[in-house]
Scaffold this motif. Structure first.
Motif, PDB file in Angstrom:
ATOM      1  N   MET A  60       0.849  -1.185   0.000  1.00  0.00           N
ATOM      2  CA  MET A  60       0.000   0.000   0.000  1.00  0.00           C
ATOM      3  C   MET A  60       0.888   1.239   0.000  1.00  0.00           C
ATOM      4  O   MET A  60       1.859   1.303   0.725  1.00  0.00           O
ATOM      5  CB  MET A  60      -0.931  -0.011   1.223  1.00  0.00           C
ATOM      6  CG  MET A  60      -1.841   1.210   1.360  1.00  0.00           C
ATOM      7  SD  MET A  60      -3.076   1.388   0.077  1.00  0.00           S
ATOM      8  CE  MET A  60      -4.211   0.117   0.522  1.00  0.00           C
ATOM      9  N   SER A  61       0.562   2.188  -0.790  1.00  0.00           N
ATOM     10  CA  SER A  61       1.308   3.438  -0.859  1.00  0.00           C
ATOM     11  C   SER A  61       1.115   4.256   0.413  1.00  0.00           C
ATOM     12  O   SER A  61       0.075   4.182   1.064  1.00  0.00           O
ATOM     13  CB  SER A  61       0.810   4.255  -2.059  1.00  0.00           C
ATOM     14  OG  SER A  61       1.330   5.555  -2.022  1.00  0.00           O
ATOM     15  N   GLU A  62       2.132   5.046   0.771  1.00  0.00           N
ATOM     16  CA  GLU A  62       1.997   5.956   1.909  1.00  0.00           C
ATOM     17  C   GLU A  62       1.146   7.169   1.541  1.00  0.00           C
ATOM     18  O   GLU A  62       0.693   7.897   2.419  1.00  0.00           O
ATOM     19  CB  GLU A  62       3.372   6.403   2.391  1.00  0.00           C
ATOM     20  CG  GLU A  62       4.156   5.278   3.046  1.00  0.00           C
ATOM     21  CD  GLU A  62       5.497   5.756   3.560  1.00  0.00           C
ATOM     22  OE1 GLU A  62       5.594   6.930   3.965  1.00  0.00           O
ATOM     23  OE2 GLU A  62       6.434   4.961   3.549  1.00  0.00           O
ATOM     24  N   LEU A  63       0.963   7.396   0.249  1.00  0.00           N
ATOM     25  CA  LEU A  63       0.117   8.495  -0.207  1.00  0.00           C
ATOM     26  C   LEU A  63      -1.319   7.994  -0.278  1.00  0.00           C
ATOM     27  O   LEU A  63      -1.612   6.999  -0.957  1.00  0.00           O
ATOM     28  CB  LEU A  63       0.583   9.006  -1.571  1.00  0.00           C
ATOM     29  CG  LEU A  63       2.017   9.529  -1.610  1.00  0.00           C
ATOM     30  CD1 LEU A  63       2.414   9.860  -3.042  1.00  0.00           C
ATOM     31  CD2 LEU A  63       2.162  10.752  -0.710  1.00  0.00           C
ATOM     32  N   SER A  64      -2.208   8.660   0.403  1.00  0.00           N
ATOM     33  CA  SER A  64      -3.563   8.138   0.572  1.00  0.00           C
ATOM     34  C   SER A  64      -4.388   8.085  -0.713  1.00  0.00           C
ATOM     35  O   SER A  64      -5.367   7.351  -0.777  1.00  0.00           O
ATOM     36  CB  SER A  64      -4.307   8.966   1.625  1.00  0.00           C
ATOM     37  OG  SER A  64      -4.439  10.308   1.198  1.00  0.00           O
ATOM     38  N   HIS A  65      -4.010   8.835  -1.742  1.00  0.00           N
ATOM     39  CA  HIS A  65      -4.786   8.836  -2.974  1.00  0.00           C
ATOM     40  C   HIS A  65      -4.168   7.965  -4.066  1.00  0.00           C
ATOM     41  O   HIS A  65      -4.555   8.059  -5.220  1.00  0.00           O
ATOM     42  CB  HIS A  65      -4.981  10.266  -3.481  1.00  0.00           C
ATOM     43  CG  HIS A  65      -6.014  11.016  -2.725  1.00  0.00           C
ATOM     44  ND1 HIS A  65      -5.754  11.633  -1.526  1.00  0.00           N
ATOM     45  CD2 HIS A  65      -7.323  11.238  -2.971  1.00  0.00           C
ATOM     46  CE1 HIS A  65      -6.850  12.210  -1.079  1.00  0.00           C
ATOM     47  NE2 HIS A  65      -7.820  11.983  -1.928  1.00  0.00           N
ATOM     48  N   LEU A  66      -3.193   7.113  -3.688  1.00  0.00           N
ATOM     49  CA  LEU A  66      -2.589   6.201  -4.652  1.00  0.00           C
ATOM     50  C   LEU A  66      -2.697   4.771  -4.141  1.00  0.00           C
ATOM     51  O   LEU A  66      -2.518   4.519  -2.956  1.00  0.00           O
ATOM     52  CB  LEU A  66      -1.105   6.537  -4.860  1.00  0.00           C
ATOM     53  CG  LEU A  66      -0.780   7.914  -5.424  1.00  0.00           C
ATOM     54  CD1 LEU A  66       0.731   8.103  -5.500  1.00  0.00           C
ATOM     55  CD2 LEU A  66      -1.423   8.116  -6.784  1.00  0.00           C
ATOM     56  N   ASP A  67      -2.973   3.849  -5.061  1.00  0.00           N
ATOM     57  CA  ASP A  67      -2.980   2.449  -4.656  1.00  0.00           C
ATOM     58  C   ASP A  67      -1.556   1.882  -4.751  1.00  0.00           C
ATOM     59  O   ASP A  67      -0.610   2.625  -5.068  1.00  0.00           O
ATOM     60  CB  ASP A  67      -3.991   1.631  -5.478  1.00  0.00           C
ATOM     61  CG  ASP A  67      -3.619   1.486  -6.945  1.00  0.00           C
ATOM     62  OD1 ASP A  67      -2.472   1.790  -7.340  1.00  0.00           O
ATOM     63  OD2 ASP A  67      -4.503   1.051  -7.717  1.00  0.00           O
ATOM     64  N   ALA A  68      -1.386   0.603  -4.488  1.00  0.00           N
ATOM     65  CA  ALA A  68      -0.065  -0.022  -4.465  1.00  0.00           C
ATOM     66  C   ALA A  68       0.640   0.062  -5.821  1.00  0.00           C
ATOM     67  O   ALA A  68       1.862   0.025  -5.887  1.00  0.00           O
ATOM     68  CB  ALA A  68      -0.178  -1.474  -4.017  1.00  0.00           C
ATOM     69  N   GLN A  69      -0.108   0.195  -6.898  1.00  0.00           N
ATOM     70  CA  GLN A  69       0.479   0.298  -8.236  1.00  0.00           C
ATOM     71  C   GLN A  69       0.673   1.751  -8.674  1.00  0.00           C
ATOM     72  O   GLN A  69       1.071   2.019  -9.799  1.00  0.00           O
ATOM     73  CB  GLN A  69      -0.400  -0.424  -9.271  1.00  0.00           C
ATOM     74  CG  GLN A  69      -0.362  -1.941  -9.138  1.00  0.00           C
ATOM     75  CD  GLN A  69      -1.176  -2.437  -7.942  1.00  0.00           C
ATOM     76  OE1 GLN A  69      -2.262  -1.952  -7.670  1.00  0.00           O
ATOM     77  NE2 GLN A  69      -0.621  -3.398  -7.223  1.00  0.00           N
ATOM     78  N   GLY A  70       0.347   2.702  -7.800  1.00  0.00           N
ATOM     79  CA  GLY A  70       0.519   4.113  -8.133  1.00  0.00           C
ATOM     80  C   GLY A  70      -0.639   4.740  -8.884  1.00  0.00           C
ATOM     81  O   GLY A  70      -0.532   5.861  -9.372  1.00  0.00           O
ATOM     82  N   ARG A  71      -1.749   4.043  -8.963  1.00  0.00           N
ATOM     83  CA  ARG A  71      -2.936   4.582  -9.643  1.00  0.00           C
ATOM     84  C   ARG A  71      -3.736   5.444  -8.671  1.00  0.00           C
ATOM     85  O   ARG A  71      -3.859   5.117  -7.486  1.00  0.00           O
ATOM     86  CB  ARG A  71      -3.804   3.444 -10.173  1.00  0.00           C
ATOM     87  CG  ARG A  71      -3.174   2.682 -11.330  1.00  0.00           C
ATOM     88  CD  ARG A  71      -4.144   1.637 -11.879  1.00  0.00           C
ATOM     89  NE  ARG A  71      -4.578   0.721 -10.834  1.00  0.00           N
ATOM     90  CZ  ARG A  71      -4.186  -0.545 -10.724  1.00  0.00           C
ATOM     91  NH1 ARG A  71      -3.361  -1.058 -11.618  1.00  0.00           N
ATOM     92  NH2 ARG A  71      -4.626  -1.307  -9.765  1.00  0.00           N
ATOM     93  N   ALA A  72      -4.303   6.502  -9.194  1.00  0.00           N
ATOM     94  CA  ALA A  72      -5.139   7.387  -8.371  1.00  0.00           C
ATOM     95  C   ALA A  72      -6.390   6.644  -7.932  1.00  0.00           C
ATOM     96  O   ALA A  72      -6.967   5.853  -8.685  1.00  0.00           O
ATOM     97  CB  ALA A  72      -5.527   8.626  -9.159  1.00  0.00           C
ATOM     98  N   ARG A  73      -6.795   6.902  -6.698  1.00  0.00           N
ATOM     99  CA  ARG A  73      -8.017   6.287  -6.168  1.00  0.00           C
ATOM    100  C   ARG A  73      -8.623   7.224  -5.131  1.00  0.00           C
ATOM    101  O   ARG A  73      -7.940   8.045  -4.532  1.00  0.00           O
ATOM    102  CB  ARG A  73      -7.721   4.938  -5.529  1.00  0.00           C
ATOM    103  CG  ARG A  73      -6.829   5.077  -4.288  1.00  0.00           C
ATOM    104  CD  ARG A  73      -6.671   3.754  -3.580  1.00  0.00           C
ATOM    105  NE  ARG A  73      -5.714   3.851  -2.512  1.00  0.00           N
ATOM    106  CZ  ARG A  73      -6.012   4.131  -1.239  1.00  0.00           C
ATOM    107  NH1 ARG A  73      -7.258   4.330  -0.873  1.00  0.00           N
ATOM    108  NH2 ARG A  73      -5.069   4.202  -0.332  1.00  0.00           N
ATOM    109  N   MET A  74      -9.894   7.074  -4.914  1.00  0.00           N
ATOM    110  CA  MET A  74     -10.553   7.811  -3.846  1.00  0.00           C
ATOM    111  C   MET A  74     -10.262   7.096  -2.532  1.00  0.00           C
ATOM    112  O   MET A  74     -10.311   5.868  -2.464  1.00  0.00           O
ATOM    113  CB  MET A  74     -12.069   7.877  -4.094  1.00  0.00           C
ATOM    114  CG  MET A  74     -12.822   8.682  -3.047  1.00  0.00           C
ATOM    115  SD  MET A  74     -14.606   8.688  -3.335  1.00  0.00           S
ATOM    116  CE  MET A  74     -14.731  10.030  -4.483  1.00  0.00           C
ATOM    117  N   VAL A  75      -9.947   7.851  -1.516  1.00  0.00           N
ATOM    118  CA  VAL A  75      -9.648   7.278  -0.204  1.00  0.00           C
ATOM    119  C   VAL A  75     -10.893   6.591   0.353  1.00  0.00           C
ATOM    120  O   VAL A  75     -12.002   7.123   0.269  1.00  0.00           O
ATOM    121  CB  VAL A  75      -9.176   8.382   0.765  1.00  0.00           C
ATOM    122  CG1 VAL A  75      -9.008   7.849   2.180  1.00  0.00           C
ATOM    123  CG2 VAL A  75      -7.879   8.983   0.273  1.00  0.00           C
TER     124      VAL A  75
END
Length: 161
Positions: free
Chosen positions: A1-16
């Motif tokens: 899991m990314s440390e950035l809350s709006h990115l998934d593990a693959q670096g794609r943007a997602r809604m928190v």
């Protein structure tokens, strides 16, 4: 899991995912300024502009903007806002106008983006309605100055380390 809350593990943007966050009362206050010629301030206050009641119209536009934030900012959650107050005060010392928005909601995530959007849309509307008489205008200093509620607690500008 990314440390950035709006990115998934693959670096794609997602809604928190806020599923497990408790709904609490949330408030955010944002401010900004529109600078312009002193004569523009005087004419807007007097109602002597080609587009009429520009201050009241821009305040209403700010409220409408807050309500549409999730339509404008791709990863914002749509929130049922409980309160939006937008005020525009002339400030001859700038010269220009001080814009302020206070937004409230009872939900699982904050309303900072809604407050920022309200101030921004109010400023853009004021600019649009006054551009026929003043090409020197600039919108700036848009920022959150206060937030209350939520897991991270209360914050006011100047209190952050």
């Amino acid at each position: 899991m990314s440390e950035l809350s709006h990115l998934d593990a693959q670096g794609r943007a997602r809604m928190v995912d806020v599923t497990d966050k408790p709904a609490t009362d949330r408030t955010a206050v944002a401010e900004g300024v529109l600078t312009c010629a002193a004569d523009t301030v005087a004419r807007a206050v007097a109602g002597d502009t080609p587009k009429g009641a520009v201050i009241a119209t821009a305040e209403l536009a700010g409220v409408m903007g807050a309500k549409r934030t999730a339509d404008l900012i791709p990863l914002c959650h749509p929130l049922p806002l409980t309160r939006v107050a937008v005020t525009i005060q002339p400030d001859p010392a700038l010269p220009g106008f001080r814009l302020r928005a206070e937004v409230g909601a009872h939900g699982p995530t904050g309303v900072e983006m809604e407050a920022l959007t309200a101030v921004s849309v109010a400023g853009l509307t004021l600019f649009d309605m006054l551009k026929a008489i003043d090409r020197t205008m600039a919108i700036g200093k848009v920022r959150v100055v206060e937030k209350r509620g939520g897991r991270s607690g209360d914050w006011t500008a100047g209190s952050a380390a």
